[in-house]
Design a protein around this motif. Structure first.
Motif, mmCIF file in Angstrom:
data_model
loop_
_atom_site.group_PDB
_atom_site.id
_atom_site.type_symbol
_atom_site.label_atom_id
_atom_site.label_comp_id
_atom_site.label_asym_id
_atom_site.label_seq_id
_atom_site.Cartn_x
_atom_site.Cartn_y
_atom_site.Cartn_z
ATOM 1 N N GLY A 1 0.782 -1.233 0.000
ATOM 2 C CA GLY A 1 0.000 0.000 0.000
ATOM 3 C C GLY A 1 0.808 1.276 0.000
ATOM 4 N N ARG A 2 2.131 1.176 -0.190
ATOM 5 C CA ARG A 2 2.971 2.380 -0.228
ATOM 6 C C ARG A 2 2.855 3.031 -1.601
ATOM 7 N N SER A 3 2.561 4.313 -1.584
ATOM 8 C CA SER A 3 2.472 5.065 -2.841
ATOM 9 C C SER A 3 3.619 6.068 -2.887
ATOM 10 N N TRP A 4 3.687 6.811 -3.998
ATOM 11 C CA TRP A 4 4.771 7.772 -4.179
ATOM 12 C C TRP A 4 4.577 8.935 -3.215
ATOM 13 N N PRO A 5 5.638 9.352 -2.522
ATOM 14 C CA PRO A 5 5.499 10.415 -1.526
ATOM 15 C C PRO A 5 5.217 11.781 -2.149
ATOM 16 N N SER A 6 4.364 12.543 -1.479
ATOM 17 C CA SER A 6 4.108 13.904 -1.946
ATOM 18 C C SER A 6 5.356 14.737 -1.702
#
Length: 157
Positions: free
Chosen positions: A101-106
């Protein structure tokens, strides 16, 4: 979307279609690859951004991270490292998340030409692939890793 088409769409400044890599994953793809994105932060003598001209060994790279939470290591399920790299390219452009569930960091710029993917296979072997305008190309292990904070790859000062 084929890799070359994705790069052309990105080069033209058009949005990359939001496609989850999981929708394309077969049930028998049981190999998990750990991928770290190294963002090219090369600048010219007057500070201009040269990172998108392609990676050359020795250029400074900053490891993608979640600011305040440490390095970002994405885990994807794929049949081979090339497909794992494609999945991470999508995640690194704001499309989806990894197996956990890790997405690209803002606040961190998207994965693009000039960046390097460090891909670790289930057997522990590590492969480095540089993002080029039309393909991923194998490169030697980078030697110039710099901090992400304060680099051109983030808007955090």
């Amino acid at each position: 979307m084929p890799r070359i088409l994705r790069f052309l769409v990105q080069a033209l400044g058009l949005p990359v279609p939001a496609v989850s890599y999981r929708a394309n994953a077969d049930a028998d793809q049981t190999r998990h690859y750990s991928v770290t994105v190294l963002l090219n932060v090369t600048t010219g003598p007057t500070g201009e951004d040269l990172s998108f001209l392609g990676y050359q060994h020795g250029q400074p790279l900053a490891q993608a991270e979640v600011v305040g939470d440490g390095p970002l290591v994405l885990t994807v399920k794929a049949p081979n490292p090339d497909v794992a790299a494609d999945y991470v390219f999508l995640i690194g452009n704001g499309n989806g998340a990894d197996e956990y569930g890790r997405s690209w960091p803002s606040g961190v710029r998207a994965v693009s030409v000039g960046d390097v993917l460090r891909i670790t296979a289930p057997d522990g072997r590590t492969l480095y692939l540089a993002v080029a305008s039309d393909q991923l190309r194998p490169v030697d292990a980078p030697t110039n890793i710099v901090p992400l904070l304060g680099s051109s790859a983030t808007n955090h000062l």
